[in-house]
Design a protein around this motif. Structure first.
Motif, PDB file in Angstrom:
ATOM      1  N   ASN B   5      18.618   7.291   3.689  1.00 52.58           N
ATOM      2  CA  ASN B   5      19.031   5.874   4.326  1.00 52.58           C
ATOM      3  C   ASN B   5      19.134   6.119   5.931  1.00 52.58           C
ATOM      4  O   ASN B   5      19.986   6.281   6.356  1.00 52.58           O
ATOM      5  CB  ASN B   5      20.155   5.453   3.507  1.00 52.58           C
ATOM      6  N   LEU B   6      17.969   5.856   6.636  1.00 56.32           N
ATOM      7  CA  LEU B   6      17.985   6.105   8.012  1.00 56.32           C
ATOM      8  C   LEU B   6      18.109   4.421   8.650  1.00 56.32           C
ATOM      9  O   LEU B   6      17.075   3.808   8.164  1.00 56.32           O
ATOM     10  CB  LEU B   6      16.855   6.606   8.589  1.00 56.32           C
ATOM     11  N   GLU B   7      19.089   4.148   9.764  1.00 56.11           N
ATOM     12  CA  GLU B   7      18.869   3.032  10.362  1.00 56.11           C
ATOM     13  C   GLU B   7      17.520   2.800  11.147  1.00 56.11           C
ATOM     14  O   GLU B   7      17.519   4.035  11.695  1.00 56.11           O
ATOM     15  CB  GLU B   7      20.094   2.824  11.120  1.00 56.11           C
ATOM     16  N   GLY B   8      16.988   1.832  11.427  1.00 53.98           N
ATOM     17  CA  GLY B   8      16.061   1.751  12.514  1.00 53.98           C
ATOM     18  C   GLY B   8      16.610   1.589  13.624  1.00 53.98           C
ATOM     19  O   GLY B   8      18.047   1.324  14.061  1.00 53.98           O
ATOM     20  N   THR B   9      15.799   2.157  14.692  1.00 55.73           N
ATOM     21  CA  THR B   9      16.392   2.225  16.029  1.00 55.73           C
ATOM     22  C   THR B   9      15.034   1.635  16.797  1.00 55.73           C
ATOM     23  O   THR B   9      14.044   1.220  16.284  1.00 55.73           O
ATOM     24  CB  THR B   9      16.450   3.539  16.836  1.00 55.73           C
ATOM     25  N   GLU B  10      15.131   1.415  18.048  1.00 53.80           N
ATOM     26  CA  GLU B  10      13.837   0.971  18.867  1.00 53.80           C
ATOM     27  C   GLU B  10      12.701   1.702  18.967  1.00 53.80           C
ATOM     28  O   GLU B  10      11.678   1.168  19.081  1.00 53.80           O
ATOM     29  CB  GLU B  10      14.200   0.573  20.476  1.00 53.80           C
ATOM     30  N   ASP B  11      12.904   2.867  18.559  1.00 58.16           N
ATOM     31  CA  ASP B  11      11.614   3.718  18.467  1.00 58.16           C
ATOM     32  C   ASP B  11      11.555   4.630  17.066  1.00 58.16           C
ATOM     33  O   ASP B  11      10.443   5.140  17.032  1.00 58.16           O
ATOM     34  CB  ASP B  11      11.432   4.761  19.635  1.00 58.16           C
ATOM     35  N   THR B  12      12.234   4.285  16.049  1.00 55.92           N
ATOM     36  CA  THR B  12      12.124   4.863  14.791  1.00 55.92           C
ATOM     37  C   THR B  12      12.453   3.938  13.739  1.00 55.92           C
ATOM     38  O   THR B  12      13.403   2.818  13.697  1.00 55.92           O
ATOM     39  CB  THR B  12      12.943   6.260  14.595  1.00 55.92           C
ATOM     40  N   PRO B  13      11.657   4.073  12.451  1.00 56.83           N
ATOM     41  CA  PRO B  13      11.766   2.894  11.557  1.00 56.83           C
ATOM     42  C   PRO B  13      13.006   2.886  10.708  1.00 56.83           C
ATOM     43  O   PRO B  13      13.600   4.193  10.842  1.00 56.83           O
ATOM     44  CB  PRO B  13      10.479   3.172  10.684  1.00 56.83           C
ATOM     45  N   LYS B  14      13.379   2.132   9.902  1.00 60.00           N
ATOM     46  CA  LYS B  14      14.292   2.072   9.073  1.00 60.00           C
ATOM     47  C   LYS B  14      13.756   2.810   7.704  1.00 60.00           C
ATOM     48  O   LYS B  14      12.454   2.387   7.318  1.00 60.00           O
ATOM     49  CB  LYS B  14      14.741   0.798   8.615  1.00 60.00           C
ATOM     50  N   ILE B  15      14.224   3.955   7.281  1.00 63.65           N
ATOM     51  CA  ILE B  15      13.679   4.207   5.903  1.00 63.65           C
ATOM     52  C   ILE B  15      14.586   4.435   4.830  1.00 63.65           C
ATOM     53  O   ILE B  15      15.756   4.786   5.076  1.00 63.65           O
ATOM     54  CB  ILE B  15      13.372   5.882   6.279  1.00 63.65           C
ATOM     55  N   ILE B  16      14.341   3.955   3.621  1.00 59.59           N
ATOM     56  CA  ILE B  16      15.199   4.073   2.612  1.00 59.59           C
ATOM     57  C   ILE B  16      14.611   4.703   1.479  1.00 59.59           C
ATOM     58  O   ILE B  16      13.385   4.235   1.091  1.00 59.59           O
ATOM     59  CB  ILE B  16      15.907   2.822   1.715  1.00 59.59           C
ATOM     60  N   LEU B  17      14.995   5.895   0.941  1.00 58.49           N
ATOM     61  CA  LEU B  17      14.126   6.741  -0.287  1.00 58.49           C
ATOM     62  C   LEU B  17      15.255   6.785  -1.195  1.00 58.49           C
ATOM     63  O   LEU B  17      16.375   7.668  -1.072  1.00 58.49           O
ATOM     64  CB  LEU B  17      13.521   7.720   0.145  1.00 58.49           C
ATOM     65  N   ASP B  18      15.461   5.884  -2.453  1.00 54.41           N
ATOM     66  CA  ASP B  18      16.633   5.784  -3.261  1.00 54.41           C
ATOM     67  C   ASP B  18      15.945   5.785  -4.663  1.00 54.41           C
ATOM     68  O   ASP B  18      15.390   4.736  -5.113  1.00 54.41           O
ATOM     69  CB  ASP B  18      17.506   4.640  -2.949  1.00 54.41           C
ATOM     70  N   ARG B  19      15.830   6.955  -5.301  1.00 53.91           N
ATOM     71  CA  ARG B  19      15.014   7.065  -6.615  1.00 53.91           C
ATOM     72  C   ARG B  19      15.749   6.399  -7.852  1.00 53.91           C
ATOM     73  O   ARG B  19      15.214   5.694  -8.738  1.00 53.91           O
ATOM     74  CB  ARG B  19      14.644   8.424  -7.112  1.00 53.91           C
TER      75      ARG B  19
END
Lengths: 189, 120
Positions: B5-19
């Motif tokens: 669960n990564l928060e998005g920043t101005e140069d990286t995306p928000k990512i959720i991988l939760d099976r």
């Protein structure tokens, strides 16, 4: 002190809304992007034009971060010295960059840019897909080899470039990309 | 499996991988300084997931912008998903963003995974 006036006059007559000279890093890239975005938001620029300008800016700035060479010339500079500019005119944005490159790269860069300029819209699309499919991973510098192709595709215009020799080892590489304004559609080709 | 669960920043995306909750999503902007390094944990996670995936995997791409170095890594992600049975891609694009729509179409031509196109 006259150079200040001269510099400003150049910026005004060429409609340069943003000029940055110096070291290029990811942090600088983000700041320059944020400034340009604010500028376009402030005038209510069309979102499709805004996206294309942003896109070309990113590739251009990250190219400099990854590929600009040290200048090493006593009459010019002895450091990483690159320049990035955006000009805004009635009908277009002009995104320009300039940076030193070692002379042994000039022929390769020139060949690649000339090849890209020889392709039409479909040709560019095929070339993009060919590179992304067949290049194994990223280069050691983290590039996908797609930057110029992407700039040409987003622009819909030929990329303009020039190599000015600085000395026996390095040249100054200038690159200019145009994004048409006010249409937003693809009827401008 | 751990949840990414990564928060998005101005140069990286928000990512959720939760099976467990069946959420697989990348959204926002992707122009990291080092795309390969940024996406490596995602590719590793997918390798692990592919060993015993859920029956269905709907992977959402809702990107506002990505640079060319990220596009290579997106293709790497899609190539991993290609090997996972029951995967489909939901490719979102802003309704006036023809370039993002076209990018999705091109990716769909490069891998053998069903794509569904949606606007937001």
């Amino acid at each position: 002190m006259k150079y200040i006036y001269e510099l400003h006059k150049t910026m005004v007559t060429r409609n340069l809304i943003l000029v940055y000279e110096g070291e290029f890093t990811q942090e600088i890239t983000k700041s320059v992007l944020a400034m340009a975005e604010r500028n376009m938001d402030a005038i209510g620029e069309d979102s499709s034009v805004k996206r294309k300008v942003f896109n070309v800016m990113v590739e251009c700035l990250q190219n400099i971060v990854k590929h600009s060479d040290e200048a090493e010339d006593n009459n010019y500079a002895n450091r990483n010295a690159a320049v990035f500019m955006i000009g805004k005119q009635e009908d277009k944005y002009i995104i320009t960059s300039g940076n030193p490159v070692s002379n042994d790269k000039v022929a390769i860069l020139q060949g690649k840019l000339e090849y890209i300029n020889s392709l039409d819209k479909e040709g560019l699309k095929d070339y993009y897909k060919d590179i992304i499919k067949n290049n194994k991973g990223l280069s050691p510098k983290g590039g996908a080899g797609l930057g110029f192709v992407d700039m040409a595709r987003k622009s819909g215009q030929k990329l303009q470039f020039d190599f000015e020799p600085i000395n026996d080892n390095i040249s100054f590489f200038s690159l200019k990309t145009i994004i048409k304004r006010s249409t937003g559609k693809e009827d401008n080709e | 499996m751990e949840v990414i669960n990564l928060e998005g920043t101005e140069d990286t995306p928000k990512i959720i991988l939760d099976r467990n909750n069946g959420i697989f999503e990348i959204s926002g902007r992707s122009l990291p300084e080092d795309s390969a390094e940024f996406y490596q944990p995602i590719l590793d996670w997918l390798d692990e997931y592919s060993k015993s995936p859920n029956q269905e995997t709907e992977f959402i791409f809702k990107l506002e912008y990505f640079n060319t170095a990220s596009s290579k890594l997106i293709l790497d992600i899609l190539s991993k998903l290609e090997t996972i049975e029951g995967t489909k891609i939901a490719w979102y694009f802003h309704e006036d963003d023809e370039d993002m729509e076209e990018a999705g179409t091109e990716f769909s031509e490069l891998v053998e995974v069903p794509f569904e196109f949606k606007t937001y």
